[in-house]
Design an enzyme around this catalytic site. Structure first.
Site, PDB file in Angstrom:
ATOM      1  N   GLU A 167      -2.147  -9.084  -0.568  1.00  0.00           N
ATOM      2  CA  GLU A 167      -3.594  -9.253  -0.357  1.00  0.00           C
ATOM      3  C   GLU A 167      -4.356  -9.209  -1.680  1.00  0.00           C
ATOM      4  OE1 GLU A 167      -3.560  -6.181   2.690  1.00  0.00           O
ATOM      5  OE2 GLU A 167      -4.516  -7.595   4.061  1.00  0.00           O
ATOM      6  N   ALA A 174       0.838  -1.196   0.000  1.00  0.00           N
ATOM      7  CA  ALA A 174       0.000   0.000   0.000  1.00  0.00           C
ATOM      8  C   ALA A 174       0.874   1.246   0.000  1.00  0.00           C
ATOM      9  CB  ALA A 174      -0.915  -0.004   1.218  1.00  0.00           C
ATOM     10  N   GLY A 212      -0.295  -5.021   0.894  1.00  0.00           N
ATOM     11  CA  GLY A 212      -1.527  -4.908   0.117  1.00  0.00           C
ATOM     12  C   GLY A 212      -1.420  -5.598  -1.236  1.00  0.00           C
ATOM     13  N   GLU A 259       3.568  -5.517   7.286  1.00  0.00           N
ATOM     14  CA  GLU A 259       2.793  -4.539   8.056  1.00  0.00           C
ATOM     15  C   GLU A 259       3.251  -4.436   9.507  1.00  0.00           C
ATOM     16  OE1 GLU A 259       1.554  -6.623   5.908  1.00  0.00           O
ATOM     17  OE2 GLU A 259      -0.022  -5.695   4.706  1.00  0.00           O
TER      18      GLU A 259
END
Lengths: 257, 257
Positions: free
Chosen positions: A111, A65, A108, A131
């Site tokens: 994911e 992200a 991300g 993260e």
């Protein structure tokens, strides 16, 4: 439709979505995620498209992200923003989504990869949930999807340590379907996408739905669900064609109806 | 930019010169990192089609600098953080690497030579698995590489006895690619490197990958892997040039693309 952070195209029955921020290793910002979802939705509605391929331009699929974007967020802002609603929509797609990943598949990006139905990885691909190193945790399904795929033991290890997961380890644990040499990642992915796009689309669609139910349902409920879908296919032209062709020893022509 | 090595690229050949002649180019933490970074740099440089590792002064490399070893040293940690990453950088390197060995290649210096693809030895040179003499086991991948070249029995013999392996024996064991006269050493190394640098570089890369992959694959899977490799090779400019030159009965000119 014009997108800022992705590129879409069509090759025969395959809709292609390409992450296009190569200089930022395809770091995902909110608009980019929305664009991905919009592109998926367009391909969902497009009758010509039978399979969706998701890939990242450049050396990395996606390194995660966009941290700058969220560094100063607070709880209430995040609740009101409800950004993960976009991510939820990816799971609603009924057409098969095949991810082609290479380089970094982090946070991300990991994911997003886990939101695909099948994953083909180039040699040397590395997966990681970093993260925890930033004092947070995966928020777009990482702890849930990974655990359902690889079990609690490995999921905890990988997400706690933020260790990099090699393509081989990912293959061993069923995170990815196949490893190919990097030069032919797209070629091999398109080969598989084409193979699936030649299958009867309704069957492909109901198979995806049924297999996904197996993740959440009890075996009993799952069996009932599967049965209904099996029956549903007997209302399709493709079932008649498929069985007729089998009897007549010829290749079936599937129409997706 | 580098403290312990010299880095130079001439005519597509990158030479990495270990440059701590006073200690027979013994490893320090900095040299581990310098070699790792130099290999990385050479890998990225599209002009480089062959890499040569060489020692300045009287020998190739005498292994770990024992003057830095004391009771506080955690040997496992040193391997995991310094030697391991260096060895991985070398073995993951997709370009051909030549170890040009004159004088001693001892201990981790022998391991360094083993991690390379080719070993050219000067007449007055030797390999020495010196670890046993200080009560240690061969490290930096030493036995992993050694057993693949000479077999388990010979690898153990070499490591337990810890005797010098002279060039002729090294040649017979397959440890040396060729042995050259001392006074011809630099010239012979340069000629060999030039020869390798003018071959179809991509084909060499794909061969290295295939050999590595073969260790972990069944024949069936290997054949698929091989087909992928040949597909990639078949798309190269050098392949077309090779075929063209054959048809036209002339010498091919390979550009490494």
């Amino acid at each position: 439709m014009d997108f800022e952070f992705i590129i879409t195209s069509k090759q025969e029955a395959i809709g292609i979505v390409e992450l296009n921020r190569p200089k930022q290793y395809n770091a995902l910002n909110r608009k980019m995620v929305r664009e991905i979802v919009e592109a998926f939705e367009q391909f969902e509605r497009d009758e010509e498209v039978r399979v969706i391929v998701l890939q990242g331009r450049g050396n990395a699929f996606s390194a995660g992200a966009d941290i700058d974007e969220m560094a100063f967020d607070d709880t209430i802002k995040l609740e009101l923003l409800n950004q993960f609603a976009d991510w939820d929509k990816i799971a609603l797609m009924k057409k098969p989504i095949i991810g082609a990943v290479q380089g970094y598949v982090f946070g991300g990006g990991f994911e997003l990869a886990l939101s695909c139905d099948m994953l083909i990885a180039a040699e040397g691909t590395e997966f990681c949930f970093p993260e925890v190193n930033l004092g947070v945790m995966p928020g777009a399904g990482g702890t849930q999807r990974l655990t359902k795929l690889v079990g609690r033991t490995k999921a905890l290890e990988w997400i706690w340590t933020a260790n990099r997961i090699t393509a081989n380890a990912a293959l061993q644990h069923g995170v990815i379907n196949q490893i190919v040499q990097k030069e032919i990642l797209i070629e091999e992915t398109m080969k598989i996408a084409t193979q699936i796009s030649n299958q009867p689309p309704l069957a492909i669609r109901l198979i995806k739905e049924s297999v996904n139910k197996a993740v959440d349902y009890s075996l009993y409920e799952g069996m009932q669900f599967e049965r209904k879908n099996f029956y549903v296919l007997f209302s399709s032209e493709d079932q008649k064609e498929g069985m007729q062709a089998f009897v007549e020893k010829r290749k079936p022509q599937f129409k997706g109806r | 930019m580098y403290e312990t090595i010299e880095y130079e690229v001439i005519n597509n050949v990158c030479t990495i010169l270990l440059n701590r002649p006073d200690s027979l180019n013994a490893f320090t933490a900095t040299m581990n990192k310098d070699i790792k970074n130099a290999i990385k740099q050479a890998e990225k440089d599209t002009n480089v089609r062959c890499i040569v590792l060489k020692g300045a002064g009287r020998g190739f490399c005498s292994g770990q600098d024992l003057s830095t070893v004391d009771e506080s040293m955690n040997h496992g940690e040193v391997l995991n953080t310094l030697y391991g990453p260096m060895v991985k950088q070398i073995t993951n390197c997709e370009k051909p690497i030549i170890a040009a060995v004159h004088g001693a290649a001892a201990g981790a210096g022998f391991s360094l030579a083993l991690a390379c693809d080719f070993r050219i030895m000067a007449e007055k040179s030797f390999f020495l698995n010196a670890f046993i003499h200080v009560g240690l086991i061969p490290d930096s991948g030493n036995l992993y590489f050694l057993k693949r070249i000479v077999g388990d029995a010979k690898a153990l013999e070499i490591s337990v006895l810890g005797e010098r392996i002279l060039p002729q024996e090294a040649l017979a064991l397959g440890l040396a690619t060729k042995v050259v006269a001392n006074e011809e050493f630099d010239r012979e190394v340069a000629l060999f490197a030039e020869k390798i640098a003018n071959l179809p570089t991509k084909a060499i890369t794909l061969m290295k990958r295939a050999l590595r992959a073969a260790d972990a694959l069944s024949l069936e899977d290997y054949l698929t892997y091989e087909a992928e490799g040949q597909r990639i090779a078949g798309l190269t400019q050098d392949h077309r040039e090779g075929v063209q030159a054959f048809v036209e009965k002339r010498k091919p000119i390979f550009v490494g693309q």
